[in-house]
Design a protein around this motif. Sequence first.
Motif, short mmCIF file in Angstrom:
data_model
loop_
_atom_site.label_atom_id
_atom_site.label_comp_id
_atom_site.label_asym_id
_atom_site.label_seq_id
_atom_site.Cartn_x
_atom_site.Cartn_y
_atom_site.Cartn_z
N ARG A 1 15.14 10.09 13.42
CA ARG A 1 15.44 9.82 12.01
C ARG A 1 14.29 10.22 11.09
O ARG A 1 14.24 9.84 9.94
CB ARG A 1 15.79 8.33 11.83
N GLY A 2 13.37 11.00 11.62
CA GLY A 2 12.38 11.63 10.78
C GLY A 2 11.03 10.94 10.69
O GLY A 2 10.00 11.58 10.87
N ALA A 3 11.03 9.64 10.39
CA ALA A 3 9.74 8.98 10.16
C ALA A 3 9.87 7.47 10.32
O ALA A 3 10.95 6.90 10.25
CB ALA A 3 9.23 9.31 8.76
N LEU A 4 8.72 6.87 10.52
CA LEU A 4 8.57 5.41 10.50
C LEU A 4 7.58 5.05 9.39
O LEU A 4 6.66 5.83 9.10
CB LEU A 4 8.00 4.90 11.83
N ALA A 5 7.77 3.90 8.82
CA ALA A 5 6.79 3.37 7.88
C ALA A 5 6.45 1.96 8.30
O ALA A 5 7.34 1.13 8.47
CB ALA A 5 7.33 3.39 6.45
N SER A 6 5.19 1.70 8.49
CA SER A 6 4.73 0.33 8.73
C SER A 6 4.59 -0.33 7.36
O SER A 6 3.82 0.12 6.51
CB SER A 6 3.38 0.35 9.46
N MET A 7 5.36 -1.40 7.15
CA MET A 7 5.41 -2.05 5.84
C MET A 7 4.81 -3.45 5.93
O MET A 7 4.90 -4.12 6.96
CB MET A 7 6.86 -2.16 5.36
N GLN A 8 4.23 -3.89 4.83
CA GLN A 8 3.70 -5.24 4.76
C GLN A 8 4.86 -6.23 4.72
O GLN A 8 5.76 -6.12 3.89
CB GLN A 8 2.84 -5.40 3.50
N ARG A 9 4.86 -7.19 5.65
CA ARG A 9 5.93 -8.18 5.70
C ARG A 9 5.84 -9.10 4.48
O ARG A 9 4.78 -9.65 4.20
CB ARG A 9 5.81 -9.00 6.99
N PRO A 10 6.95 -9.27 3.75
CA PRO A 10 6.89 -10.10 2.54
C PRO A 10 6.82 -11.59 2.88
O PRO A 10 7.25 -12.02 3.96
CB PRO A 10 8.21 -9.77 1.84
N GLU A 11 6.29 -12.36 1.96
CA GLU A 11 6.30 -13.81 2.11
C GLU A 11 7.69 -14.33 1.80
O GLU A 11 8.28 -13.98 0.76
CB GLU A 11 5.27 -14.43 1.17
N LEU A 12 8.23 -15.15 2.69
CA LEU A 12 9.59 -15.64 2.51
C LEU A 12 9.62 -16.81 1.53
O LEU A 12 8.69 -17.61 1.49
CB LEU A 12 10.18 -16.08 3.85
N PRO A 13 10.69 -16.92 0.74
CA PRO A 13 10.81 -18.06 -0.18
C PRO A 13 11.09 -19.35 0.58
O PRO A 13 11.54 -19.32 1.73
CB PRO A 13 12.00 -17.67 -1.06
N ASN A 14 10.83 -20.48 -0.04
CA ASN A 14 11.21 -21.73 0.60
C ASN A 14 12.72 -21.94 0.43
O ASN A 14 13.36 -21.31 -0.41
CB ASN A 14 10.40 -22.92 0.08
N VAL A 15 13.27 -22.81 1.25
CA VAL A 15 14.72 -22.98 1.28
C VAL A 15 15.25 -23.48 -0.06
O VAL A 15 16.27 -22.98 -0.57
CB VAL A 15 15.12 -23.95 2.42
N GLU A 16 14.58 -24.46 -0.64
CA GLU A 16 15.04 -25.02 -1.90
C GLU A 16 15.10 -23.95 -2.99
O GLU A 16 16.06 -23.90 -3.77
CB GLU A 16 14.13 -26.16 -2.34
N GLU A 17 14.09 -23.10 -3.04
CA GLU A 17 14.06 -22.02 -4.02
C GLU A 17 15.23 -21.06 -3.80
O GLU A 17 15.88 -20.62 -4.75
CB GLU A 17 12.73 -21.28 -3.92
N LEU A 18 15.48 -20.75 -2.54
CA LEU A 18 16.55 -19.80 -2.21
C LEU A 18 17.92 -20.34 -2.59
O LEU A 18 18.80 -19.59 -3.04
CB LEU A 18 16.51 -19.48 -0.72
N LEU A 19 18.11 -21.64 -2.41
CA LEU A 19 19.43 -22.24 -2.64
C LEU A 19 19.69 -22.57 -4.10
O LEU A 19 20.84 -22.83 -4.48
CB LEU A 19 19.57 -23.52 -1.81
N ARG A 20 18.67 -22.57 -4.92
CA ARG A 20 18.78 -23.09 -6.28
C ARG A 20 19.95 -22.47 -7.05
O ARG A 20 20.75 -23.18 -7.69
CB ARG A 20 17.47 -22.85 -7.04
N ASP A 21 20.09 -21.17 -7.02
CA ASP A 21 21.13 -20.49 -7.80
C ASP A 21 22.25 -19.92 -6.94
O ASP A 21 23.12 -19.20 -7.44
CB ASP A 21 20.52 -19.37 -8.64
N ALA A 22 22.23 -20.23 -5.65
CA ALA A 22 23.24 -19.67 -4.74
C ALA A 22 24.53 -20.48 -4.79
O ALA A 22 24.52 -21.69 -5.00
CB ALA A 22 22.69 -19.63 -3.33
N ARG A 23 25.64 -19.79 -4.55
CA ARG A 23 26.94 -20.44 -4.44
C ARG A 23 27.57 -20.23 -3.06
O ARG A 23 28.33 -21.06 -2.59
CB ARG A 23 27.91 -19.89 -5.50
N THR A 24 27.23 -19.11 -2.44
CA THR A 24 27.75 -18.79 -1.11
C THR A 24 26.57 -18.45 -0.21
O THR A 24 25.78 -17.56 -0.53
CB THR A 24 28.72 -17.60 -1.15
N VAL A 25 26.46 -19.16 0.90
CA VAL A 25 25.32 -19.00 1.81
C VAL A 25 25.83 -18.81 3.23
O VAL A 25 26.85 -19.40 3.62
CB VAL A 25 24.40 -20.24 1.74
#
Length: 282
Positions: free
Chosen positions: A100-124
Amino acid sequence: MEHTQLRQVTDLADPALDDYLRMTDVRLRSRVEVERGLFMAESYEVISRAIEAGMAPRSFLMNEKWLAKFAPLYEQFPEVPVYFGEESLVAQLTGFNLHRGALASMQRPELPNVEELLRDARTVAVLEDIVDHTNVGAMFRSAAALGVDAVLVTPQCADPLYRRSIRVSMGTVFQVPWTRLDAWPAAGVDLLHEAGFDVLALALTDGAVPLDEVDLGPDRRVAFVLGAEGHGLKPATLGAVDAHVVIPMAGGVDSLNVAAASAVVFWQRRAALAAAAQELRA
């Protein structure tokens, strides 16, 4: 113009290449990538989607013949090294050919906390102990395509940022907000309840309600729990959720692959929301 970021691979023992060592060892990579705070993006499409989502590259690796094609990506980051070499040498480093041509090593993002993620969600969607990376990637792709607002993965679930998961998802793991639960099921189900969600488990149990009979309209915040194939959801999970739901089957088939089942469930929710919106417009 001279590209000072280009570095030809000549010594496989160079510590600068450690991100790309033993790529085919799934168990090792699953541990090392999390510990080192990185993940791997593969192919032009996936790398570009990662960059568009704000992910930061650590380095790039490709066969020399792909340098021109991938230049629009790596030239955005002149401070990031681009390692290149002959196909056989690069394959010796990673353990496979970079079809597939290439690989990129990427910086792993910091994950949000659960409460933050659910705040505006309707379908999970909650992925309980889905250990197959292909299924995880496919479920993220369905979630993105069918309007799921967020995905929660349990402590034992496979890494959505593992290379195969990312590839199967076509990069939608960068698009759908997600995070990992610290504990499941009791504490996780409690968090969902506190956020106002009805928690529905997909399960072949006595008394499970057929999916097409479940109210999935806009008045409900819904969390669908999907378990690993074979043993299914944990008994503790089945005891903690609000209801068990089953997809009606025909032809003597008792169930679908979990990735296919997730797409059916997400579509049913989307269709219910669309029907309700249509009624409001009428």
